[in-house]
Design a protein around this motif. Structure first.
Motif, short mmCIF file in Angstrom:
data_model
loop_
_atom_site.label_atom_id
_atom_site.label_comp_id
_atom_site.label_asym_id
_atom_site.label_seq_id
_atom_site.Cartn_x
_atom_site.Cartn_y
_atom_site.Cartn_z
N VAL A 64 -9.26 0.16 2.66
CA VAL A 64 -10.68 -0.48 2.71
C VAL A 64 -10.63 -1.44 1.58
CG1 VAL A 64 -13.17 -0.28 2.95
CG2 VAL A 64 -11.88 1.25 4.31
N TYR A 65 -10.38 -0.92 0.30
CA TYR A 65 -10.73 -1.85 -0.80
C TYR A 65 -9.22 -2.81 -1.22
CZ TYR A 65 -14.42 1.24 -1.09
OH TYR A 65 -15.76 2.15 -0.86
N ALA A 66 -8.40 -2.35 -0.26
CA ALA A 66 -7.00 -3.11 -0.83
C ALA A 66 -7.12 -4.57 -0.32
CB ALA A 66 -5.86 -2.69 -0.34
N THR A 67 -6.82 -5.70 -0.95
CA THR A 67 -6.70 -7.11 -0.51
C THR A 67 -5.47 -7.09 0.54
OG1 THR A 67 -4.92 -7.84 -2.24
CG2 THR A 67 -7.51 -7.86 -2.80
N ASP A 68 -5.52 -8.24 1.05
CA ASP A 68 -4.44 -8.37 2.29
C ASP A 68 -3.09 -8.32 1.36
OD1 ASP A 68 -6.28 -8.66 4.20
OD2 ASP A 68 -6.04 -10.76 4.07
N ASP A 69 -2.94 -9.06 0.38
CA ASP A 69 -1.60 -9.08 -0.53
C ASP A 69 -1.27 -7.47 -1.04
OD1 ASP A 69 0.59 -10.30 -1.84
OD2 ASP A 69 -0.14 -9.58 -3.75
N GLU A 70 -2.21 -6.63 -1.44
CA GLU A 70 -1.84 -5.47 -1.77
C GLU A 70 -1.51 -4.40 -0.48
OE1 GLU A 70 -5.06 -4.91 -5.46
OE2 GLU A 70 -5.73 -4.64 -3.40
N ARG A 71 -2.15 -4.80 0.74
CA ARG A 71 -1.74 -4.03 1.89
C ARG A 71 -0.29 -4.53 2.09
NH1 ARG A 71 -6.58 -5.98 3.50
NH2 ARG A 71 -8.21 -4.35 3.49
N ARG A 72 -0.01 -5.76 2.14
CA ARG A 72 1.47 -6.16 2.38
C ARG A 72 2.39 -5.41 1.35
NH1 ARG A 72 4.81 -9.62 0.25
NH2 ARG A 72 3.21 -10.34 -1.40
N ARG A 73 2.02 -5.57 0.12
CA ARG A 73 2.87 -4.90 -0.77
C ARG A 73 3.15 -3.53 -0.51
NH1 ARG A 73 0.81 -5.75 -6.28
NH2 ARG A 73 2.57 -4.99 -7.04
N ILE A 74 2.31 -2.82 0.01
CA ILE A 74 2.17 -1.38 0.19
C ILE A 74 3.08 -1.06 1.47
CG2 ILE A 74 0.96 0.65 0.97
CD1 ILE A 74 -1.22 -0.35 -0.54
N LYS A 75 2.94 -1.93 2.41
CA LYS A 75 3.37 -2.05 3.69
C LYS A 75 5.16 -2.19 3.54
CE LYS A 75 3.51 -3.49 8.44
NZ LYS A 75 2.90 -4.61 9.38
N ILE A 76 5.48 -3.10 2.70
CA ILE A 76 6.75 -3.19 2.09
C ILE A 76 7.52 -2.03 1.63
CG2 ILE A 76 8.38 -4.62 1.03
CD1 ILE A 76 6.43 -7.29 1.47
N ALA A 77 6.72 -1.52 0.54
CA ALA A 77 7.25 -0.41 -0.25
C ALA A 77 7.37 0.74 0.74
CB ALA A 77 6.22 -0.10 -1.57
N ALA A 78 6.56 1.18 1.48
CA ALA A 78 6.48 2.32 2.52
C ALA A 78 7.76 2.14 3.38
CB ALA A 78 5.39 2.43 3.32
N ALA A 79 7.95 0.90 3.79
CA ALA A 79 9.21 0.54 4.68
C ALA A 79 10.39 0.78 3.83
CB ALA A 79 8.97 -0.91 5.22
N ARG A 80 10.58 0.45 2.70
CA ARG A 80 11.64 0.65 1.97
C ARG A 80 12.17 2.08 1.77
NH1 ARG A 80 10.69 -4.03 -2.36
NH2 ARG A 80 11.47 -5.81 -1.31
N MET A 81 11.06 3.16 1.88
CA MET A 81 11.11 4.53 1.80
C MET A 81 11.09 5.02 3.03
SD MET A 81 11.02 4.90 -1.61
CE MET A 81 10.92 6.28 -1.66
N ASN A 82 11.45 4.18 3.98
CA ASN A 82 11.36 4.82 5.54
C ASN A 82 10.21 5.54 5.76
OD1 ASN A 82 13.75 3.71 6.45
ND2 ASN A 82 14.73 4.91 5.27
N MET A 83 8.93 5.20 5.40
CA MET A 83 7.62 6.08 5.58
C MET A 83 6.46 5.06 6.00
SD MET A 83 7.43 7.69 1.67
CE MET A 83 6.38 9.25 1.91
N SER A 84 5.72 5.94 6.81
CA SER A 84 4.54 5.07 7.41
C SER A 84 3.66 4.63 6.10
CB SER A 84 3.81 5.91 8.21
OG SER A 84 3.18 6.89 7.58
N MET A 85 2.66 4.07 6.12
CA MET A 85 2.00 3.66 5.19
C MET A 85 1.23 4.63 4.60
SD MET A 85 0.72 -0.52 5.70
CE MET A 85 -0.57 -0.43 4.46
#
Length: 57
Positions: free
Chosen positions: A11-32
């Protein structure tokens, strides 16, 4: 069986923060959600360890 509730964890994450989290999660083969939970629990364990060390002093 435990019922699941959907909770907006970003809820409190910016669009850029969400994108960064999504990319990091994908690199770890995990869901957000799994990535966030894992990261939070890692921080909790670290804080608990610090509290134990302080209590021993």
């Amino acid at each position: 069986m435990e019922t699941e509730k959907k909770v907006k964890m970003l809820v409190y994450a910016t669009d850029d923060e969400r994108r960064r989290i999504k990319i990091a999660a994908a690199r770890m083969n995990m869901s957000m959600s799994a990535f966030i939970l894992d990261s939070v629990l890692e921080q909790v364990a670290s804080i608990e360890e610090l509290a134990r060390k302080e209590a021993q002093r």
